[in-house]
Design an enzyme around this catalytic site. Structure first.
Site, mmCIF file in Angstrom:
data_model
loop_
_atom_site.group_PDB
_atom_site.id
_atom_site.type_symbol
_atom_site.label_atom_id
_atom_site.label_comp_id
_atom_site.label_asym_id
_atom_site.label_seq_id
_atom_site.Cartn_x
_atom_site.Cartn_y
_atom_site.Cartn_z
ATOM 1 N N ASN A 1 41.575 40.775 48.439
ATOM 2 C CA ASN A 1 42.198 39.743 47.622
ATOM 3 C C ASN A 1 43.633 39.591 48.113
ATOM 4 O O ASN A 1 44.478 40.437 47.852
ATOM 5 C CB ASN A 1 42.167 40.175 46.148
ATOM 6 C CG ASN A 1 42.902 39.200 45.254
ATOM 7 O OD1 ASN A 1 43.313 38.114 45.692
ATOM 8 N ND2 ASN A 1 43.083 39.562 43.993
ATOM 9 N N LYS B 1 45.807 37.503 47.246
ATOM 10 C CA LYS B 1 46.743 37.007 46.217
ATOM 11 C C LYS B 1 47.608 35.888 46.815
ATOM 12 O O LYS B 1 47.091 35.088 47.582
ATOM 13 C CB LYS B 1 47.558 38.178 45.646
ATOM 14 C CG LYS B 1 46.627 39.326 45.187
ATOM 15 C CD LYS B 1 47.288 40.386 44.387
ATOM 16 C CE LYS B 1 46.253 41.438 43.986
ATOM 17 N NZ LYS B 1 46.812 42.503 43.167
ATOM 18 N N HIS C 1 40.768 37.678 37.294
ATOM 19 C CA HIS C 1 41.647 38.753 37.752
ATOM 20 C C HIS C 1 42.712 39.029 36.683
ATOM 21 O O HIS C 1 43.174 38.103 36.006
ATOM 22 C CB HIS C 1 42.302 38.358 39.076
ATOM 23 C CG HIS C 1 42.984 39.513 39.728
ATOM 24 N ND1 HIS C 1 44.239 39.931 39.353
ATOM 25 C CD2 HIS C 1 42.574 40.366 40.702
ATOM 26 C CE1 HIS C 1 44.571 40.995 40.083
ATOM 27 N NE2 HIS C 1 43.576 41.276 40.907
ATOM 28 N N GLU D 1 45.757 39.519 36.870
ATOM 29 C CA GLU D 1 47.002 38.746 37.024
ATOM 30 C C GLU D 1 46.844 37.362 36.407
ATOM 31 O O GLU D 1 47.781 36.809 35.841
ATOM 32 C CB GLU D 1 47.392 38.678 38.510
ATOM 33 C CG GLU D 1 47.951 40.024 38.969
ATOM 34 C CD GLU D 1 47.686 40.365 40.418
ATOM 35 O OE1 GLU D 1 47.348 39.466 41.209
ATOM 36 O OE2 GLU D 1 47.802 41.559 40.761
ATOM 37 N N GLU E 1 38.764 46.676 37.617
ATOM 38 C CA GLU E 1 40.133 46.885 38.089
ATOM 39 C C GLU E 1 40.997 47.322 36.909
ATOM 40 O O GLU E 1 41.477 46.473 36.138
ATOM 41 C CB GLU E 1 40.696 45.588 38.683
ATOM 42 C CG GLU E 1 39.936 45.084 39.881
ATOM 43 C CD GLU E 1 40.822 44.240 40.785
ATOM 44 O OE1 GLU E 1 40.857 44.532 41.993
ATOM 45 O OE2 GLU E 1 41.510 43.323 40.297
ATOM 46 N N GLY F 1 48.383 47.612 42.264
ATOM 47 C CA GLY F 1 49.700 47.475 42.882
ATOM 48 C C GLY F 1 50.664 48.594 42.517
ATOM 49 O O GLY F 1 51.859 48.500 42.766
ATOM 50 N N SER G 1 44.763 49.832 43.988
ATOM 51 C CA SER G 1 45.370 50.761 44.952
ATOM 52 C C SER G 1 44.343 51.438 45.870
ATOM 53 O O SER G 1 44.490 52.619 46.207
ATOM 54 C CB SER G 1 46.242 51.802 44.233
ATOM 55 O OG SER G 1 47.285 51.163 43.526
HETATM 56 P P1 13P Z 1 46.097 46.570 44.991
HETATM 57 O O1 13P Z 1 45.031 47.041 45.939
HETATM 58 O O2 13P Z 1 47.310 46.022 45.655
HETATM 59 O O3 13P Z 1 46.385 47.612 43.942
HETATM 60 O O4 13P Z 1 45.475 45.306 44.189
HETATM 61 C C1 13P Z 1 44.220 45.431 43.636
HETATM 62 C C2 13P Z 1 43.780 44.105 43.180
HETATM 63 O O5 13P Z 1 44.323 43.531 42.260
HETATM 64 C C3 13P Z 1 42.671 43.461 43.908
HETATM 65 O O6 13P Z 1 42.218 42.340 43.233
#
Ligand code: 13P
Length: 254
Positions: free
Chosen positions: A11, A13, A98, A100, A170, A176, A216
């Site tokens: 992803n 982002k 997601h 976010e 997740e 992150g 992560s």
């Molecule tokens: P990270 O791998 O940067 O923690 O992000 C995970 C994520 O949100 C994948 O959709």
């Protein structure tokens, strides 16, 4: 592990211009060339880079995903993208719900449900994301939160092909932050999810569909996570932005 083919999905982002997307997909494809991996590989660029990622992925085993989809097919919905648009741009997957989107853009279980419905209708494989926040985990609410996100997100949705329906667990506290869920913590939720999906969509469906872990994921922790019985791959953020890091996870996840 059951006979489920893992998926390693990146992803991206809000990263990567069309030119950068082309470079990254080309580098991932080069790293995969001539080898056979046991997993499916997917990248999810921002909308503006989908076309260039699709062009660079042509003739490679890399699939492309959108990062969101709107539920109407066309109309006066400024800023939205439909399933048909993703499909005709060459996407085969779409990330939905997601954290976010839920945290920053007002996404709710109901909007997630409508987007999943649209993805299924357009024959895009939804990667339906859910997960608890740190407060929810510390309050002992993890399973209640997951159950309601799952049940409400799937209300009235009846996907019929378990190979074309993916869930990503997740935990918000692991995204992150460098703080990965332990394999035991992740496996516990994945097993719970599979049981719940069994109740909603049938045990045969639950047994065959893939449930990814995200938060992560890196090459150094991928193997232990992927070795868990109910973890069928990863949804990778930061470590998917660099070909070597992502290829490391693909190798560990295969
Ligand atoms: P990270 O791998 O940067 O923690 O992000 C995970 C994520 O949100 C994948 O959709």
């Amino acid at each position: 592990m059951a006979a489920r083919r893992p998926i390693i999905a990146g992803n991206w982002k809000m990263h990567k211009t069309p030119e950068e997307a082309k470079e990254l997909v080309t580098a991932i494809a080069a790293g995969m060339a001539g080898k056979s991996f046991g997993c499916e590989v997917v990248v999810a660029p921002p909308f503006t880079s989908i076309t260039s990622a699709v062009a660079a992925a042509a003739g490679t085993p890399i699939g492309v995903a959108g990062q969101n989809v709107y539920w109407e097919d066309e109309g006066a919905f400024t800023g939205e993208i439909s399933g048909g648009m993703l499909k005709s741009a060459g996407c085969s997957f779409v990330i939905i719900g997601h954290s976010e989107r839920r945290q920053y853009f007002g996404e709710t279980n109901e909007t997630v449900r409508r987007r999943i419905e649209a993805a299924v209708r357009w024959n895009l494989v939804p990667i339906f994301c859910l997960g608890e926040t740190l407060e929810e985990r510390e309050a002992g609410e993890t399973f209640n939160v997951i159950r309601s996100e799952l049940t409400e997100g799937l209300r009235g949705v009846r996907p019929d092909d378990p190979l074309r329906f993916v869930i990503a667990y997740e935990p918000v506290w692991a995204i992150g932050t460098g703080r990965t869920a332990s394999p035991e913590q992740a496996q516990e939720v994945h097993a719970f999810l599979r049981r719940e999906i069994g109740g909603l969509l049938g045990e045969g469906f639950a047994e065959r569909m893939r449930i990814l872990y995200g938060g992560s994921v890196k090459a150094s922790n991928a193997k232990a996570l992927m070795a868990c019985e109910d973890i069928d791959g990863g949804l990778v953020g930061g470590a998917s932005l660099n070909a070597e890091d992502f290829l490391g996870i693909i190798r560990e996840g295969s």
